[in-house]
Scaffold this motif. Structure first.
Motif, PDB file in Angstrom:
ATOM      1  N   GLN A 322       2.041  -2.630   3.569  1.00  0.00           N
ATOM      2  CA  GLN A 322       1.997  -1.512   4.540  1.00  0.00           C
ATOM      3  C   GLN A 322       2.377  -0.187   4.095  1.00  0.00           C
ATOM      4  O   GLN A 322       1.556   0.716   4.349  1.00  0.00           O
ATOM      5  N   GLN A 323       3.261  -0.107   3.219  1.00  0.00           N
ATOM      6  CA  GLN A 323       3.453   1.148   2.517  1.00  0.00           C
ATOM      7  C   GLN A 323       2.115   1.682   1.546  1.00  0.00           C
ATOM      8  O   GLN A 323       1.868   2.939   1.729  1.00  0.00           O
ATOM      9  N   LEU A 324       1.709   0.593   1.075  1.00  0.00           N
ATOM     10  CA  LEU A 324       0.328   1.133   0.357  1.00  0.00           C
ATOM     11  C   LEU A 324      -0.990   1.443   1.205  1.00  0.00           C
ATOM     12  O   LEU A 324      -1.607   2.320   0.781  1.00  0.00           O
ATOM     13  N   ALA A 325      -0.982   0.527   2.165  1.00  0.00           N
ATOM     14  CA  ALA A 325      -1.889   0.876   3.238  1.00  0.00           C
ATOM     15  C   ALA A 325      -1.642   2.249   4.021  1.00  0.00           C
ATOM     16  O   ALA A 325      -2.789   3.106   4.278  1.00  0.00           O
ATOM     17  N   HIS A 326      -0.485   2.700   4.267  1.00  0.00           N
ATOM     18  CA  HIS A 326      -0.207   3.800   4.905  1.00  0.00           C
ATOM     19  C   HIS A 326      -0.320   5.021   3.862  1.00  0.00           C
ATOM     20  O   HIS A 326      -1.125   5.971   4.378  1.00  0.00           O
ATOM     21  N   GLN A 327      -0.183   4.917   2.624  1.00  0.00           N
ATOM     22  CA  GLN A 327      -0.206   5.904   2.021  1.00  0.00           C
ATOM     23  C   GLN A 327      -1.730   6.556   1.503  1.00  0.00           C
ATOM     24  O   GLN A 327      -2.258   7.535   1.018  1.00  0.00           O
ATOM     25  N   THR A 328      -2.652   5.635   1.958  1.00  0.00           N
ATOM     26  CA  THR A 328      -3.961   5.778   1.709  1.00  0.00           C
ATOM     27  C   THR A 328      -4.829   6.123   2.906  1.00  0.00           C
ATOM     28  O   THR A 328      -6.228   6.159   2.683  1.00  0.00           O
ATOM     29  N   VAL A 329      -4.263   5.675   4.078  1.00  0.00           N
ATOM     30  CA  VAL A 329      -5.232   5.785   5.358  1.00  0.00           C
ATOM     31  C   VAL A 329      -5.798   6.879   5.395  1.00  0.00           C
ATOM     32  O   VAL A 329      -7.108   6.874   6.230  1.00  0.00           O
ATOM     33  N   ASN A 330      -5.339   7.923   5.067  1.00  0.00           N
ATOM     34  CA  ASN A 330      -5.886   9.456   5.103  1.00  0.00           C
ATOM     35  C   ASN A 330      -7.004   9.575   4.238  1.00  0.00           C
ATOM     36  O   ASN A 330      -7.572  10.839   4.317  1.00  0.00           O
ATOM     37  N   GLY A 331      -7.534   8.840   3.381  1.00  0.00           N
ATOM     38  CA  GLY A 331      -8.214   8.978   2.391  1.00  0.00           C
ATOM     39  C   GLY A 331      -7.826   9.343   0.988  1.00  0.00           C
ATOM     40  O   GLY A 331      -8.405   9.553  -0.095  1.00  0.00           O
ATOM     41  N   ALA A 332      -6.367   9.376   0.765  1.00  0.00           N
ATOM     42  CA  ALA A 332      -5.696   9.942  -0.468  1.00  0.00           C
ATOM     43  C   ALA A 332      -6.008   8.429  -1.562  1.00  0.00           C
ATOM     44  O   ALA A 332      -5.743   7.456  -1.088  1.00  0.00           O
ATOM     45  N   ASN A 333      -6.312   8.759  -2.666  1.00  0.00           N
ATOM     46  CA  ASN A 333      -6.482   7.757  -3.860  1.00  0.00           C
ATOM     47  C   ASN A 333      -5.043   7.505  -4.283  1.00  0.00           C
ATOM     48  O   ASN A 333      -4.062   8.190  -4.376  1.00  0.00           O
ATOM     49  N   VAL A 334      -5.175   6.356  -5.016  1.00  0.00           N
ATOM     50  CA  VAL A 334      -3.970   6.024  -6.108  1.00  0.00           C
ATOM     51  C   VAL A 334      -4.612   5.961  -7.364  1.00  0.00           C
ATOM     52  O   VAL A 334      -5.958   5.763  -7.535  1.00  0.00           O
ATOM     53  N   CYS A 335      -3.712   6.079  -8.338  1.00  0.00           N
ATOM     54  CA  CYS A 335      -4.168   5.932  -9.706  1.00  0.00           C
ATOM     55  C   CYS A 335      -3.314   5.061 -10.283  1.00  0.00           C
ATOM     56  O   CYS A 335      -2.127   4.602 -10.249  1.00  0.00           O
ATOM     57  N   ILE A 336      -3.856   4.514 -11.651  1.00  0.00           N
ATOM     58  CA  ILE A 336      -2.908   3.486 -12.492  1.00  0.00           C
ATOM     59  C   ILE A 336      -1.846   4.487 -13.013  1.00  0.00           C
ATOM     60  O   ILE A 336      -1.992   5.667 -13.649  1.00  0.00           O
ATOM     61  N   GLY A 337      -0.645   3.552 -12.819  1.00  0.00           N
ATOM     62  CA  GLY A 337       0.529   4.207 -13.183  1.00  0.00           C
ATOM     63  C   GLY A 337       1.436   4.780 -11.943  1.00  0.00           C
ATOM     64  O   GLY A 337       2.420   5.139 -12.080  1.00  0.00           O
ATOM     65  N   ASP A 338       0.636   5.033 -10.732  1.00  0.00           N
ATOM     66  CA  ASP A 338       1.421   5.560  -9.397  1.00  0.00           C
ATOM     67  C   ASP A 338       2.638   4.680  -9.464  1.00  0.00           C
ATOM     68  O   ASP A 338       2.528   3.397  -9.330  1.00  0.00           O
ATOM     69  N   LEU A 339       3.581   5.397  -8.956  1.00  0.00           N
ATOM     70  CA  LEU A 339       4.866   4.429  -8.411  1.00  0.00           C
ATOM     71  C   LEU A 339       5.236   4.798  -7.111  1.00  0.00           C
ATOM     72  O   LEU A 339       5.055   5.898  -6.645  1.00  0.00           O
ATOM     73  N   PHE A 340       5.060   3.863  -6.018  1.00  0.00           N
ATOM     74  CA  PHE A 340       5.782   3.812  -4.716  1.00  0.00           C
ATOM     75  C   PHE A 340       6.820   3.086  -4.528  1.00  0.00           C
ATOM     76  O   PHE A 340       6.951   2.179  -5.141  1.00  0.00           O
ATOM     77  N   ALA A 341       8.015   3.522  -3.824  1.00  0.00           N
ATOM     78  CA  ALA A 341       9.322   2.761  -3.843  1.00  0.00           C
ATOM     79  C   ALA A 341       9.566   2.798  -2.494  1.00  0.00           C
ATOM     80  O   ALA A 341       9.272   3.487  -1.721  1.00  0.00           O
ATOM     81  N   SER A 342      10.585   1.841  -2.254  1.00  0.00           N
ATOM     82  CA  SER A 342      10.846   1.103  -0.932  1.00  0.00           C
ATOM     83  C   SER A 342      11.552   2.212  -0.076  1.00  0.00           C
ATOM     84  O   SER A 342      11.801   2.146   1.275  1.00  0.00           O
ATOM     85  N   GLY A 343      12.247   3.122  -0.775  1.00  0.00           N
ATOM     86  CA  GLY A 343      13.385   3.849   0.059  1.00  0.00           C
ATOM     87  C   GLY A 343      14.691   3.018  -0.048  1.00  0.00           C
ATOM     88  O   GLY A 343      14.532   1.852  -0.409  1.00  0.00           O
ATOM     89  N   THR A 344      15.887   3.637   0.238  1.00  0.00           N
ATOM     90  CA  THR A 344      17.131   2.842   0.080  1.00  0.00           C
ATOM     91  C   THR A 344      17.245   1.672   0.862  1.00  0.00           C
ATOM     92  O   THR A 344      16.677   1.568   2.183  1.00  0.00           O
TER      93      THR A 344
END
Length: 412
Positions: A322-344
């Motif tokens: 869901q985190q990955l889907a949400h960060q791209t739902v507005n059309g933002a792209n992801v790149c090799i090496g991008d990092l997304f973290a869960s939060g605390t």
């Protein structure tokens, strides 16, 4: 004399794990891609130099034939895709099981204690989420004691922010105490943070580019995510508390984020999949997953050698997909090496909280340590280590690469 690889997988680094890292060349700045068995580092670049078949073409995907194993980061290797990673892991498993103790491989083996690690990925973009219901509730109760601890949007979308990728650093990077404006007796005063905190998180590394203007669905998570690292998103609570309204985290977060040197391939976590937390209300359609899952990762936070908390990742409300889907739902792209973290990550019990601000009830209930000292927030010289384990493919548990840091005093 060759190193002996009669290893014990009890420490979580068996042939079914094979995490990836990058070590620095001796007397140089170039890097080499490695894996490990027990406390022995296996130099994959050296194996390639020896002509060992690693199950995939080690040239990069650009056609320039740059060796992906003689590299300063894992990006080019991750870009080879899941099939290449599966082939590499399979071939390494065969080599280790059948003949890795042979003298011919000795030059590719190094004791863990003798190598210097580099940041494992070149991070173009960094996103930090706020996905633990218990953590959000705990902080809401501290910050808004008379109101609803959760903001009205919290159960409808994974709240997050774009962090500073240039200050993501490898484990063991010293933690300089940040300075900024803090409220002291009702007025803003500039100086070093007096409420330096930790945040125990799990991070996900992108291994495939997406197109600008496209969306990534929840079911596409495993197409795009190559591996997992542990994260300590150090936080200056007093600086953050004065600056964060109305735009959110800034200097209180951007001074340093530490990640583990070892990246656990997502393939190694296949048996760690578990049922996620039930979500109420049902989220928007783009956040629905036909096969919902989380990961059974158990974390442990050590302060000066003492375990002070054991947060369970599976308790997070919003899932990695869901985190990955949400960060791209507005059309933002992801790149090799991008990092997304869960939060605390915080569980329901007080011994499962993922930050000191929660463990000390906002700094009013100090933690007692075995050396007869106590802490509300971090002091200079304090050492923090975050470890984690998860079910392994062989039926035991694998150990994810730890993330460590020592507070060295105010940054200059």
């Amino acid at each position: 004399m060759p190193l002996d690889l009669d290893f014990s997988p009890a420490n979580g680094y068996g042939a079914d794990h094979l995490p990836m890292a990058v070590i620095r060349e001796a007397h140089g700045v170039a890097g080499r891609v490695v894996t490990r068995i027990d406390d022995t580092v296996i130099d994959l670049a050296r194996l390639a130099e020896m002509g060992v078949d690693l199950g995939f073409d080690i040239a990069d995907n650009s056609g320039t034939h740059v060796d992906v194993l003689h590299a300063d980061n894992l990006n080019a290797l991750l870009a080879k895709g899941h099939e290449a990673m599966a082939n590499l892991r399979g071939r390494l498993g065969e080599i280790i099981t059948n003949s890795f103790g042979a003298k011919r491989y000795a030059s590719a083996l190094r004791p863990l204690a003798t190598v210097e690690f580099m940041l494992p990925i070149a991070i173009k973009n960094y996103v930090d989420f706020y996905s633990s219901l218990q953590h959000a509730t705990n902080l809401g109760r501290l910050f808004r004691p008379e109101g609803d601890p959760l903001t009205p949007n919290w159960r409808h979308l994974p709240i997050g922010y774009h962090g500073r990728s240039s200050t993501v650093a490898v484990s063991d990077t010293p933690v300089g105490r940040p300075s900024g404006l803090r409220l002291i007796e009702g007025r803003p005063v500039f100086g070093p943070s007096l409420r330096l905190d930790i945040e125990a998180e799990v991070g996900f590394v992108i291994g495939k580019d997406s197109q600008l203007g496209s969306r990534i669905g929840t079911r596409e998570f495993f197409d795009y995510v190559a591996g997992v690292v542990l994260v300590n998103d150090w936080s200056a609570r007093d600086i953050q508390g004065f600056e964060y309204q109305p735009l959110g985290p800034f200097l209180g977060k951007s001074f340093l984020t530490s990640i583990s040197a070892w990246l656990t391939p997502i393939e190694a976590l296949a048996r760690a999949r578990t049922k996620p937390v039930t979500q109420d209300p049902i989220p928007a359609e783009y956040l629905l997953d036909p096969d919902p899952w989380s990961l059974d990762i158990e974390l442990a936070i050590e302060l000066n050698g003492t375990v002070i908390s054991r947060p369970p990742f599976a308790s997070t409300y919003w899932t990695p997909g869901q985190q990955l889907a949400h960060q791209t739902v507005n059309g933002a792209n992801v790149c090799i090496g991008d990092l997304f973290a869960s939060g605390t990550i915080s569980g329901e019990r007080s011994d499962q909280f993922g930050s000191l601000i929660e463990l000390t009830s906002g700094g009013v209930q100090p933690l007692s340590l075995p050396d007869q000292t106590s802490r509300v927030f971090l002091e200079d010289g304090d050492a923090v280590t975050i470890r984690a384990s998860a079910p392994s493919l062989a039926g035991g548990r694998l150990s994810m690469g730890e993330v460590r840091g020592i507070v060295v005093g105010p940054s200059q």
